[in-house]
Design a protein around this motif. Structure first.
Motif, PDB file in Angstrom:
ATOM      1  N   LEU A  57       0.840  -1.198   0.000  1.00 43.46           N
ATOM      2  CA  LEU A  57       0.000   0.000   0.000  1.00 43.46           C
ATOM      3  C   LEU A  57       0.879   1.253   0.000  1.00 43.46           C
ATOM      4  O   LEU A  57       0.646   2.189  -0.780  1.00 43.46           O
ATOM      5  CB  LEU A  57      -0.933  -0.026   1.212  1.00 43.46           C
ATOM      6  CG  LEU A  57      -2.075   0.974   1.239  1.00 43.46           C
ATOM      7  CD1 LEU A  57      -3.056   0.674   0.111  1.00 43.46           C
ATOM      8  CD2 LEU A  57      -2.795   0.893   2.573  1.00 43.46           C
ATOM      9  N   ALA A  58       1.894   1.263   0.864  1.00 45.66           N
ATOM     10  CA  ALA A  58       2.820   2.406   0.913  1.00 45.66           C
ATOM     11  C   ALA A  58       3.559   2.559  -0.410  1.00 45.66           C
ATOM     12  O   ALA A  58       3.712   3.681  -0.923  1.00 45.66           O
ATOM     13  CB  ALA A  58       3.799   2.237   2.067  1.00 45.66           C
ATOM     14  N   LEU A  59       4.022   1.444  -0.969  1.00 45.12           N
ATOM     15  CA  LEU A  59       4.729   1.514  -2.249  1.00 45.12           C
ATOM     16  C   LEU A  59       3.818   1.993  -3.378  1.00 45.12           C
ATOM     17  O   LEU A  59       4.264   2.710  -4.275  1.00 45.12           O
ATOM     18  CB  LEU A  59       5.312   0.144  -2.607  1.00 45.12           C
ATOM     19  CG  LEU A  59       6.628  -0.195  -1.944  1.00 45.12           C
ATOM     20  CD1 LEU A  59       7.008  -1.642  -2.240  1.00 45.12           C
ATOM     21  CD2 LEU A  59       7.723   0.735  -2.402  1.00 45.12           C
ATOM     22  N   TRP A  60       2.560   1.598  -3.320  1.00 42.91           N
ATOM     23  CA  TRP A  60       1.634   2.017  -4.362  1.00 42.91           C
ATOM     24  C   TRP A  60       1.472   3.538  -4.366  1.00 42.91           C
ATOM     25  O   TRP A  60       1.578   4.182  -5.406  1.00 42.91           O
ATOM     26  CB  TRP A  60       0.293   1.338  -4.161  1.00 42.91           C
ATOM     27  CG  TRP A  60      -0.718   1.609  -5.246  1.00 42.91           C
ATOM     28  CD1 TRP A  60      -0.504   2.174  -6.468  1.00 42.91           C
ATOM     29  CD2 TRP A  60      -2.101   1.318  -5.192  1.00 42.91           C
ATOM     30  NE1 TRP A  60      -1.674   2.253  -7.170  1.00 42.91           N
ATOM     31  CE2 TRP A  60      -2.675   1.731  -6.407  1.00 42.91           C
ATOM     32  CE3 TRP A  60      -2.922   0.746  -4.236  1.00 42.91           C
ATOM     33  CZ2 TRP A  60      -4.026   1.588  -6.676  1.00 42.91           C
ATOM     34  CZ3 TRP A  60      -4.267   0.607  -4.520  1.00 42.91           C
ATOM     35  CH2 TRP A  60      -4.804   1.020  -5.725  1.00 42.91           C
ATOM     36  N   PHE A  61       1.249   4.114  -3.188  1.00 40.42           N
ATOM     37  CA  PHE A  61       1.031   5.556  -3.118  1.00 40.42           C
ATOM     38  C   PHE A  61       2.329   6.344  -3.296  1.00 40.42           C
ATOM     39  O   PHE A  61       2.411   7.257  -4.120  1.00 40.42           O
ATOM     40  CB  PHE A  61       0.354   5.937  -1.798  1.00 40.42           C
ATOM     41  CG  PHE A  61      -1.083   5.554  -1.745  1.00 40.42           C
ATOM     42  CD1 PHE A  61      -2.023   6.202  -2.534  1.00 40.42           C
ATOM     43  CD2 PHE A  61      -1.520   4.542  -0.917  1.00 40.42           C
ATOM     44  CE1 PHE A  61      -3.358   5.858  -2.504  1.00 40.42           C
ATOM     45  CE2 PHE A  61      -2.857   4.179  -0.869  1.00 40.42           C
ATOM     46  CZ  PHE A  61      -3.780   4.833  -1.669  1.00 40.42           C
ATOM     47  N   ILE A  62       3.341   6.009  -2.537  1.00 42.23           N
ATOM     48  CA  ILE A  62       4.579   6.790  -2.554  1.00 42.23           C
ATOM     49  C   ILE A  62       5.419   6.448  -3.783  1.00 42.23           C
ATOM     50  O   ILE A  62       5.930   7.334  -4.460  1.00 42.23           O
ATOM     51  CB  ILE A  62       5.368   6.558  -1.251  1.00 42.23           C
ATOM     52  CG1 ILE A  62       4.525   7.018  -0.067  1.00 42.23           C
ATOM     53  CG2 ILE A  62       6.697   7.285  -1.267  1.00 42.23           C
ATOM     54  CD1 ILE A  62       4.969   6.468   1.255  1.00 42.23           C
ATOM     55  N   GLY A  63       5.553   5.147  -4.049  1.00 41.00           N
ATOM     56  CA  GLY A  63       6.368   4.720  -5.186  1.00 41.00           C
ATOM     57  C   GLY A  63       5.827   5.224  -6.518  1.00 41.00           C
ATOM     58  O   GLY A  63       6.595   5.630  -7.396  1.00 41.00           O
ATOM     59  N   VAL A  66       6.761   8.940  -6.912  1.00 32.65           N
ATOM     60  CA  VAL A  66       8.177   9.117  -7.262  1.00 32.65           C
ATOM     61  C   VAL A  66       8.422   8.653  -8.693  1.00 32.65           C
ATOM     62  O   VAL A  66       9.153   9.310  -9.454  1.00 32.65           O
ATOM     63  CB  VAL A  66       9.085   8.363  -6.260  1.00 32.65           C
ATOM     64  CG1 VAL A  66      10.533   8.394  -6.713  1.00 32.65           C
ATOM     65  CG2 VAL A  66       8.962   8.961  -4.870  1.00 32.65           C
ATOM     66  N   GLU A  67       7.823   7.552  -9.082  1.00 32.21           N
ATOM     67  CA  GLU A  67       8.019   7.042 -10.440  1.00 32.21           C
ATOM     68  C   GLU A  67       7.455   8.006 -11.484  1.00 32.21           C
ATOM     69  O   GLU A  67       8.077   8.221 -12.528  1.00 32.21           O
ATOM     70  CB  GLU A  67       7.368   5.673 -10.584  1.00 32.21           C
ATOM     71  CG  GLU A  67       7.667   5.026 -11.910  1.00 32.21           C
ATOM     72  CD  GLU A  67       7.057   3.647 -12.052  1.00 32.21           C
ATOM     73  OE1 GLU A  67       7.286   3.022 -13.093  1.00 32.21           O
ATOM     74  OE2 GLU A  67       6.339   3.194 -11.130  1.00 32.21           O
ATOM     75  N   LYS A  68       6.306   8.609 -11.217  1.00 31.48           N
ATOM     76  CA  LYS A  68       5.740   9.579 -12.165  1.00 31.48           C
ATOM     77  C   LYS A  68       6.635  10.802 -12.310  1.00 31.48           C
ATOM     78  O   LYS A  68       6.773  11.355 -13.396  1.00 31.48           O
ATOM     79  CB  LYS A  68       4.347  10.011 -11.710  1.00 31.48           C
ATOM     80  CG  LYS A  68       3.283   8.983 -11.946  1.00 31.48           C
ATOM     81  CD  LYS A  68       1.936   9.456 -11.417  1.00 31.48           C
ATOM     82  CE  LYS A  68       0.923   8.334 -11.487  1.00 31.48           C
ATOM     83  NZ  LYS A  68      -0.348   8.685 -10.835  1.00 31.48           N
ATOM     84  N   SER A  69       7.263  11.217 -11.205  1.00 26.81           N
ATOM     85  CA  SER A  69       8.114  12.404 -11.236  1.00 26.81           C
ATOM     86  C   SER A  69       9.485  12.143 -11.838  1.00 26.81           C
ATOM     87  O   SER A  69      10.027  12.984 -12.553  1.00 26.81           O
ATOM     88  CB  SER A  69       8.312  12.960  -9.823  1.00 26.81           C
ATOM     89  OG  SER A  69       7.087  13.348  -9.276  1.00 26.81           O
ATOM     90  N   HIS A  70      10.074  10.990 -11.518  1.00 24.15           N
ATOM     91  CA  HIS A  70      11.478  10.763 -11.841  1.00 24.15           C
ATOM     92  C   HIS A  70      11.733   9.575 -12.762  1.00 24.15           C
ATOM     93  O   HIS A  70      12.878   9.375 -13.172  1.00 24.15           O
ATOM     94  CB  HIS A  70      12.278  10.579 -10.552  1.00 24.15           C
ATOM     95  CG  HIS A  70      12.163  11.749  -9.627  1.00 24.15           C
ATOM     96  ND1 HIS A  70      12.759  12.958  -9.887  1.00 24.15           N
ATOM     97  CD2 HIS A  70      11.491  11.905  -8.464  1.00 24.15           C
ATOM     98  CE1 HIS A  70      12.483  13.806  -8.915  1.00 24.15           C
ATOM     99  NE2 HIS A  70      11.709  13.188  -8.045  1.00 24.15           N
ATOM    100  N   GLY A  71      10.738   8.767 -13.045  1.00 27.02           N
ATOM    101  CA  GLY A  71      10.918   7.611 -13.920  1.00 27.02           C
ATOM    102  C   GLY A  71      11.200   6.337 -13.138  1.00 27.02           C
ATOM    103  O   GLY A  71      11.546   6.358 -11.959  1.00 27.02           O
TER     104      GLY A  71
END
Length: 121
Positions: A57-63, A66-71
């Motif tokens: 759940l944490a990885l889904w929201f936070i990850g 970060v992935e959308k911003s930095h790839g």
């Protein structure tokens, strides 16, 4: 492996011995038997279904943020390096405990989000 009773593992998962057999961080095995892979494997092991669900759940929201911003590659690096660093710190400061989980990597992603907020304020 089998799911242990809740009084043994309240996370609804395997025993500590099973986690060690699967590659959990145990400092004595890393130092005395050169099992260096134990610095990497804890980030993909979890103590049980509850632990796994909360980490995902944490990885889904936070990850995903970060992935959308930095790839993808940058997000993976931002996750893996703190995860390994957390395992090393755990091995140094808490050598008598076994540990598993992606918390170091998740906190690395949170730190990246906070750094991004502060630098772009």
């Amino acid at each position: 492996w089998e799911i242990e009773p809740l009084n043994v593992n309240p996370m609804i998962g395997p025993s500590a011995a099973t986690l060690v057999d699967m590659g959990a961080k145990q400092s004595s095995l890393i130092v005395n038997y050169n099992e260096w892979y134990r610095l990497f494997t804890p980030m993909v092991l979890h103590a049980g279904f509850i632990h796994y669900f909360l980490n995902m759940l944490a990885l889904w929201f936070i990850g995903s943020a970060v992935e959308k911003s930095h790839g993808f590659v940058a997000a993976a690096v931002i996750f893996v390096i703190p995860a390994i660093g957390g395992t090393i710190l755990s091995a140094v400061f808490l050598p008598e405990y076994i540990s598993v989980g992606a918390s170091g990597g998740i906190f690395g992603l949170i730190g990246a989000c906070l750094a991004d907020i502060v630098s772009n304020w």
